[in-house]
Design an enzyme around this catalytic site. Structure first.
Site, short mmCIF file in Angstrom:
data_model
loop_
_atom_site.label_atom_id
_atom_site.label_comp_id
_atom_site.label_asym_id
_atom_site.label_seq_id
_atom_site.Cartn_x
_atom_site.Cartn_y
_atom_site.Cartn_z
N ASP A 65 1.12 -1.40 0.58
CA ASP A 65 0.00 -0.05 -0.08
C ASP A 65 0.72 1.09 -0.06
OD1 ASP A 65 -3.18 0.72 0.76
OD2 ASP A 65 -1.71 2.13 1.46
N HIS B 31 6.72 11.33 4.46
CA HIS B 31 5.68 12.06 4.79
C HIS B 31 5.76 11.16 6.23
CE1 HIS B 31 1.10 10.48 6.26
NE2 HIS B 31 0.80 11.73 5.22
N GLU C 9 3.40 16.92 4.30
CA GLU C 9 3.55 16.27 5.65
C GLU C 9 4.83 15.73 6.32
OE1 GLU C 9 -1.19 15.97 6.12
OE2 GLU C 9 -0.56 13.89 5.14
N CYS D 27 -7.65 12.46 10.60
CA CYS D 27 -7.01 10.91 10.99
C CYS D 27 -6.59 11.64 12.59
CB CYS D 27 -6.25 11.34 9.89
SG CYS D 27 -4.98 12.62 9.80
O1 FUB Z 1 -3.06 9.27 4.89
C1 FUB Z 1 -4.72 9.31 5.77
C2 FUB Z 1 -3.55 9.83 6.50
O2 FUB Z 1 -4.09 11.08 6.50
C3 FUB Z 1 -1.54 10.84 6.52
O3 FUB Z 1 -2.07 9.11 7.76
C4 FUB Z 1 -2.16 11.76 7.64
O4 FUB Z 1 -0.57 12.34 7.46
C5 FUB Z 1 -3.16 12.54 6.65
O5 FUB Z 1 -2.26 13.06 6.18
ZN ZN Z 2 -3.21 12.53 11.50
#
Ligand code: FUB
Ligand code: ZN
Length: 663
Positions: free
Chosen positions: A198, A277, A329, A425
């Protein structure tokens, strides 16, 4: 082979701590019901975008509605991010821990109804993902770069394990196993299967946890496969997109992300710097550490250690936050830790705590538990307001409301916690962490009980051939006095290991009021002896106020200090100190005082001192620049520091962690 799990069963630990019990009740009584309303679109709130980006779906949550549509109970389309299902799963996981802590038949009924709904939404072959079931069945597992299908699956597996552990009910586990079986059928090294992974790590965590409760080895092997395949074929995600005849993006802009964003630039076991990320990276590491522990894979553990070292020695904020930029991020480069543009997503902080916790299973060293503590007490809990209904996605170390308003590159730096986010999230991630805080306190390995965190609790721990009851009493984090009393049926020889926190430079350890022999290793004090019933260990960790200096390569912190007392990092807020915090300077001979104020911010120890503040008007009038300015003049100013986690619970204003200091 028996699975050795040295994690303490959450049922066997009862948190009685003033500090953390407040959070546990807040989540149970405020956050869980509130989130339930939000997931059902019944909360009368404004959902905010986490940054100025019109592509973020923020009209509503629609998360439960998506399940109803996928289950055939309603008609309509999926709404929200493609990973909206994970909001429900994380809520369910938090509910499970909360039910473990305290029975609540009403809440359990709601959770059962959610599980029934999930079962209805699951397809016959075990596939489970409302977005694809409702709106894109022909695209299943075809666009893993953006699809988050396995990410959502992983969150469901985590929730299922937690709910099963809490209630003993099998249904949830059989839905999760069916889903895991579907994944094992579709992915793997065998011909005809997808040789991929994934775009967002998470399923690896869920599969490993599912293995521990079901003892189905296939799940552990699947987790290991995903981890080892990652980056081996580093083009997999992009090639899948190429092959897909439908070119429509599922998440706008993600297709252009570079390999590092997904941690596929190198095979995982060759990675030695934290890239891309931040949440993805720490989830990958969390899984890697767990699988390394469960399989005793030394190579995996070595990769974990390299990544741990890079994060904590070069890429972590003093608050335990990680992620230096909003762009992706993500991590950037060593020592790049800007305070006012950073990311420090709440999910990344709790993810770092998960990583630390899993490393402690293999290697009880305070290099992990010190960071576990730092992250939990600072940039994790700063993610939630004291009312339990407002949340930060991003946890800055410096805020100027003008900058957040007028600088478009700082739209992610919120000055107050919103009610909810388009990408939700973080709030449920924090909820599941807080309700399971007991998991992080101890691990037991052979005949040693490790105490990693100090908080009042009562625990029943199983050693090799005996069971012991421990009672920990403390007023941590406000005081460093800790009493641990023992209940054993008969005199028992074992070892107790206590973490000596990195912030503590002076401590005493006594047994029944007398000095006791202990050995220090990897930041823990080890006491081995025949312990008898009612033995009392008293640990006194001196909680001085420390001025923390940053490595001079961190450009933004040069000439500044941050205050820390015990595990808590402090900050200045405009509410206590007026505006223009950047003009405040600590003097060389500054003397700090600490006082517990029960009426401030839910009860905090505040730190005060006399400082100086630059007088601007005299010298500068209306000029922007002057040549050969006169020596600066200062006024004296008494200033007040509050714990970082408690900022932004009063009126909107400036905030600053790193403060100028005369050297
Ligand atoms: O992509 C799923 C979640 O959304 C990620 O873990 C967070 O950083 C946000 O981007
Ligand atoms: Zn989050």
């Amino acid at each position: 082979m028996k699975i050795i799990n040295n994690e303490v069963d959450l049922k066997k630990i009862h948190i009685k701590d003033k500090f953390w019990s407040k959070y546990i009740s807040l989540v149970k009584n405020e956050m869980i019901p509130y989130q339930w309303q939000v997931l059902n679109d019944e909360a009368n709130i404004k959902i905010e975008r986490e940054r100025n980006d019109k592509n973020i779906p923020a009209e509503k949550s629609h998360a439960i509605e998506n399940f109803k549509i996928a289950a055939g109970l309603k008609s309509g389309h999926h709404y929200g991010y493609v990973f909206q299902d994970s909001d429900v799963y994380k809520w369910l996981e938090a509910v499970s821990y909360s039910l473990t802590n305290e029975k609540d038949p009403e809440l359990e009924k709601i959770a059962d109804s959610v599980i029934d709904l999930i079962e209805l939404a699951q397809e016959k072959d075990g596939y489970l993902d409302t977005y694809f079931t409702i709106d894109a069945p022909e695209r299943k597992f075809k666009r893993l770069l953006e699809s988050h299908e396995l990410y959502c699956a992983g969150h469901f597996m985590e929730a299922a394990v937690a709910y099963y552990n809490a209630t003993g009910k099998n249904k949830v586990l059989s839905i999760a196993s069916k889903l895991a079986d579907c994944i094992c059928k579709c992915f793997g090294p065998e011909e005809g299967k997808i040789h991929g992974y994934d775009g967002h790590e998470e399923v690896e965590i869920g599969l490993a946890k599912l293995y521990v409760v079901t003892e189905n080895k296939k799940y552990l092997e699947m987790s290991e496969y995903f981890l080892k395949q990652r980056g081996k074929d580093s083009d997999f995600l992009y090639e899948q997109l190429e092959k897909d005849i439908n070119k429509e993006e599922i998440i706008k802009g993600m297709n252009t992300s570079e390999k590092k964003y997904f941690q596929v630039h190198k095979p995982v076991l060759d990675q030695d710097t934290a890239e891309g990320h931040a949440v993805r990276l720490v989830y990958m590491c969390t899984a890697l550490a767990d699988v390394a522990y469960l399989t005793k894979d030394a190579e995996m553990l070595a990769a974990c250690k390299r990544l741990w070292t890079n994060i904590t020695k070069k890429r972590m904020y003093v608050t335990g936050g990680i992620g230096s930029t909003v762009s992706g991020e993500a991590f950037t480069f060593d020592y790049d830790l800007p305070n006012d543009t950073m990311y420090c997503e709440t999910c990344a902080s709790v993810g770092l705590a998960f990583f630390a916790h899993n490393m402690l299973k293999s290697e009880p060293s305070s290099i992990y538990s010190n960071v576990l503590e730092r992250s939990l007490y600072n940039s994790s809990i700063s993610g939630m307001a004291l009312d339990g209904k407002h949340f930060f996605y991003v946890n800055p170390l410096e805020v100027d409301p003008k900058a957040s308003k007028y600088d478009p590159t700082k739209s992610h730096v919120k000055v107050t916690r919103p009610s909810w986010f388009g990408c939700a999230c973080c709030p449920p991630n924090l909820a599941r962490t807080l309700t399971s805080i007991g998991k992080y306190v101890y691990t037991v390995s052979n005949n040693t009980v490790y105490t990693h965190l100090y908080m009042a609790n009562e625990a029943e721990l199983s050693l090799n051939n005996s069971t012991i009851l421990l009672k920990q009493e403390t007023n941590y984090p406000w005081s460093g006095n800790i009493k641990i009393s023992l209940k054993v049926d008969q005199t028992t020889n074992f070892t107790m290991a206590f973490r000596l926190p990195d912030w503590c430079h002076s401590y005493t350890i006594k047994l029944n009021g007398e000095n006791v022999d202990y050995k220090i290793s990897d930041g823990y004090a080890y006491i081995t002896k025949d312990f008898k019933n009612s033995d009392l260990i008293e640990i006194n960790l001196e909680m001085e106020i420390h001025e923390i200096s940053a490595n001079p390569h961190i450009k933004d912190d040069l000439g500044k200090v941050a205050l820390q007392r015990g595990p808590l990092v402090y900050c200045l807020e405009e509410s206590d100190n007026g505006d223009n915090l950047h003009l405040i300077k600590l003097t060389k001979d500054v003397k700090y005082e600490c006082e517990y104020d029960p009426n401030l911010l839910g009860g905090i120890a505040k730190i005060t001192c006399n400082a100086k503040k630059l007088i601007v008007s005299d010298n500068w009038n209306d000029d922007l620049y002057i040549a050969d300015a006169k020596a600066p003049k200062y006024e004296n100013k008494k200033i007040t520091f509050i714990p970082y986690y408690s900022w932004a619970n009063r009126e909107i204003g400036e905030m600053k962690v790193w403060i100028n200091k005369d050297i």
